[in-house]
Scaffold this motif. Structure first.
Motif, PDB file in Angstrom:
ATOM      1  N   LYS A 192       2.203  -7.725  -5.776  1.00 48.88           N
ATOM      2  CA  LYS A 192       3.228  -8.762  -5.602  1.00 48.88           C
ATOM      3  C   LYS A 192       2.861  -9.810  -4.549  1.00 48.88           C
ATOM      4  O   LYS A 192       3.642 -10.728  -4.298  1.00 48.88           O
ATOM      5  CB  LYS A 192       4.569  -8.107  -5.213  1.00 48.88           C
ATOM      6  N   LEU A 193       1.706  -9.691  -3.955  1.00 45.48           N
ATOM      7  CA  LEU A 193       1.285 -10.675  -2.951  1.00 45.48           C
ATOM      8  C   LEU A 193       0.737 -11.920  -3.634  1.00 45.48           C
ATOM      9  O   LEU A 193      -0.037 -11.828  -4.581  1.00 45.48           O
ATOM     10  CB  LEU A 193       0.207 -10.082  -2.039  1.00 45.48           C
ATOM     11  N   GLU A 194       1.154 -13.079  -3.163  1.00 45.85           N
ATOM     12  CA  GLU A 194       0.649 -14.344  -3.670  1.00 45.85           C
ATOM     13  C   GLU A 194      -0.051 -15.077  -2.540  1.00 45.85           C
ATOM     14  O   GLU A 194       0.520 -15.252  -1.459  1.00 45.85           O
ATOM     15  CB  GLU A 194       1.796 -15.202  -4.206  1.00 45.85           C
ATOM     16  N   ASN A 195      -1.282 -15.496  -2.790  1.00 46.94           N
ATOM     17  CA  ASN A 195      -2.067 -16.218  -1.787  1.00 46.94           C
ATOM     18  C   ASN A 195      -2.187 -15.441  -0.479  1.00 46.94           C
ATOM     19  O   ASN A 195      -2.166 -16.019   0.609  1.00 46.94           O
ATOM     20  CB  ASN A 195      -1.472 -17.613  -1.519  1.00 46.94           C
ATOM     21  N   TRP A 196      -2.282 -14.150  -0.590  1.00 46.85           N
ATOM     22  CA  TRP A 196      -2.337 -13.296   0.593  1.00 46.85           C
ATOM     23  C   TRP A 196      -3.067 -12.028   0.194  1.00 46.85           C
ATOM     24  O   TRP A 196      -2.886 -11.524  -0.904  1.00 46.85           O
ATOM     25  CB  TRP A 196      -0.908 -12.950   1.028  1.00 46.85           C
ATOM     26  N   SER A 197      -3.871 -11.480   1.079  1.00 42.80           N
ATOM     27  CA  SER A 197      -4.531 -10.213   0.774  1.00 42.80           C
ATOM     28  C   SER A 197      -3.855  -9.098   1.570  1.00 42.80           C
ATOM     29  O   SER A 197      -3.339  -9.322   2.661  1.00 42.80           O
ATOM     30  CB  SER A 197      -6.022 -10.262   1.106  1.00 42.80           C
ATOM     31  N   PHE A 198      -3.876  -7.918   1.011  1.00 42.61           N
ATOM     32  CA  PHE A 198      -3.249  -6.763   1.656  1.00 42.61           C
ATOM     33  C   PHE A 198      -3.852  -6.508   3.037  1.00 42.61           C
ATOM     34  O   PHE A 198      -3.145  -6.153   3.978  1.00 42.61           O
ATOM     35  CB  PHE A 198      -3.383  -5.524   0.762  1.00 42.61           C
ATOM     36  N   ASP A 199      -5.150  -6.731   3.160  1.00 36.22           N
ATOM     37  CA  ASP A 199      -5.836  -6.480   4.435  1.00 36.22           C
ATOM     38  C   ASP A 199      -5.364  -7.410   5.552  1.00 36.22           C
ATOM     39  O   ASP A 199      -5.532  -7.082   6.731  1.00 36.22           O
ATOM     40  CB  ASP A 199      -7.350  -6.627   4.258  1.00 36.22           C
ATOM     41  N   ARG A 200      -4.798  -8.544   5.202  1.00 28.50           N
ATOM     42  CA  ARG A 200      -4.323  -9.494   6.218  1.00 28.50           C
ATOM     43  C   ARG A 200      -2.942  -9.151   6.760  1.00 28.50           C
ATOM     44  O   ARG A 200      -2.518  -9.712   7.757  1.00 28.50           O
ATOM     45  CB  ARG A 200      -4.274 -10.908   5.623  1.00 28.50           C
ATOM     46  N   ILE A 201      -2.245  -8.242   6.106  1.00 27.17           N
ATOM     47  CA  ILE A 201      -0.899  -7.880   6.559  1.00 27.17           C
ATOM     48  C   ILE A 201      -1.010  -7.038   7.822  1.00 27.17           C
ATOM     49  O   ILE A 201      -1.808  -6.094   7.889  1.00 27.17           O
ATOM     50  CB  ILE A 201      -0.136  -7.094   5.468  1.00 27.17           C
ATOM     51  N   ALA A 202      -0.199  -7.362   8.807  1.00 24.10           N
ATOM     52  CA  ALA A 202      -0.187  -6.598  10.062  1.00 24.10           C
ATOM     53  C   ALA A 202       0.239  -5.153   9.793  1.00 24.10           C
ATOM     54  O   ALA A 202       1.022  -4.884   8.879  1.00 24.10           O
ATOM     55  CB  ALA A 202       0.773  -7.247  11.059  1.00 24.10           C
ATOM     56  N   SER A 203      -0.260  -4.237  10.585  1.00 27.58           N
ATOM     57  CA  SER A 203       0.017  -2.807  10.382  1.00 27.58           C
ATOM     58  C   SER A 203       1.506  -2.485  10.405  1.00 27.58           C
ATOM     59  O   SER A 203       1.977  -1.657   9.619  1.00 27.58           O
ATOM     60  CB  SER A 203      -0.708  -1.977  11.440  1.00 27.58           C
ATOM     61  N   VAL A 204       2.250  -3.125  11.279  1.00 29.51           N
ATOM     62  CA  VAL A 204       3.694  -2.873  11.340  1.00 29.51           C
ATOM     63  C   VAL A 204       4.349  -3.284  10.030  1.00 29.51           C
ATOM     64  O   VAL A 204       5.155  -2.542   9.464  1.00 29.51           O
ATOM     65  CB  VAL A 204       4.343  -3.617  12.530  1.00 29.51           C
TER      66      VAL A 204
END
Length: 126
Positions: free
Chosen positions: A62-74
């Motif tokens: 469901k991420l658009e223009n975003w990679s899972f790895d870039r999401i902060a851990s929190v």
């Protein structure tokens, strides 16, 4: 312990386990017992831990223009908890899971966390 508090404790336990990937089942058990062995808390922690890869896949889809790895851990941890609730806990309305996740994001993340979490979870329930 109410469910809101259990979600906060689950966030703390799962976040710690994510940072220290070599945390054992015994160490997780100690953390749960230290928190009173609350059934809802245990369900969240064990459920998210057991389905982590599956939950991460649902979020990534469901991420658009975003990679899972870039999401902060929190934020990752909050999203995992909410997606677990939405998909596996039938007694909790999706709107409650989303509202709780946004609140956790606002409290424990940065100023944009709540909006980001809301956006991702809204796509998940759509």
């Amino acid at each position: 312990m109410n469910r809101h508090t259990a979600r906060e404790k689950a966030l703390q336990i799962l976040f710690q386990m994510d940072l220290h990937e070599n945390e054992s089942q015994a160490e997780m058990e100690e953390m749960l017992v230290a928190e009173g062995n609350e059934p809802f808390l245990r369900n969240l922690v064990e459920g998210v831990r057991q389905r982590k890869e599956e939950l991460d896949g649902m979020i990534t889809d469901k991420l658009e223009n975003w990679s899972f790895d870039r999401i902060a851990s929190v934020e990752k941890t909050i999203l995992r908890i909410a997606v677990y609730e939405i998909n596996y806990l039938d007694d909790i309305p999706s709107t409650v899971s989303i509202n709780e996740a946004v609140e956790l994001g606002n409290r424990f993340g940065d100023e944009k966390s709540g909006k980001f979490i809301n956006g991702v979870l809204s796509k998940i329930i759509a």
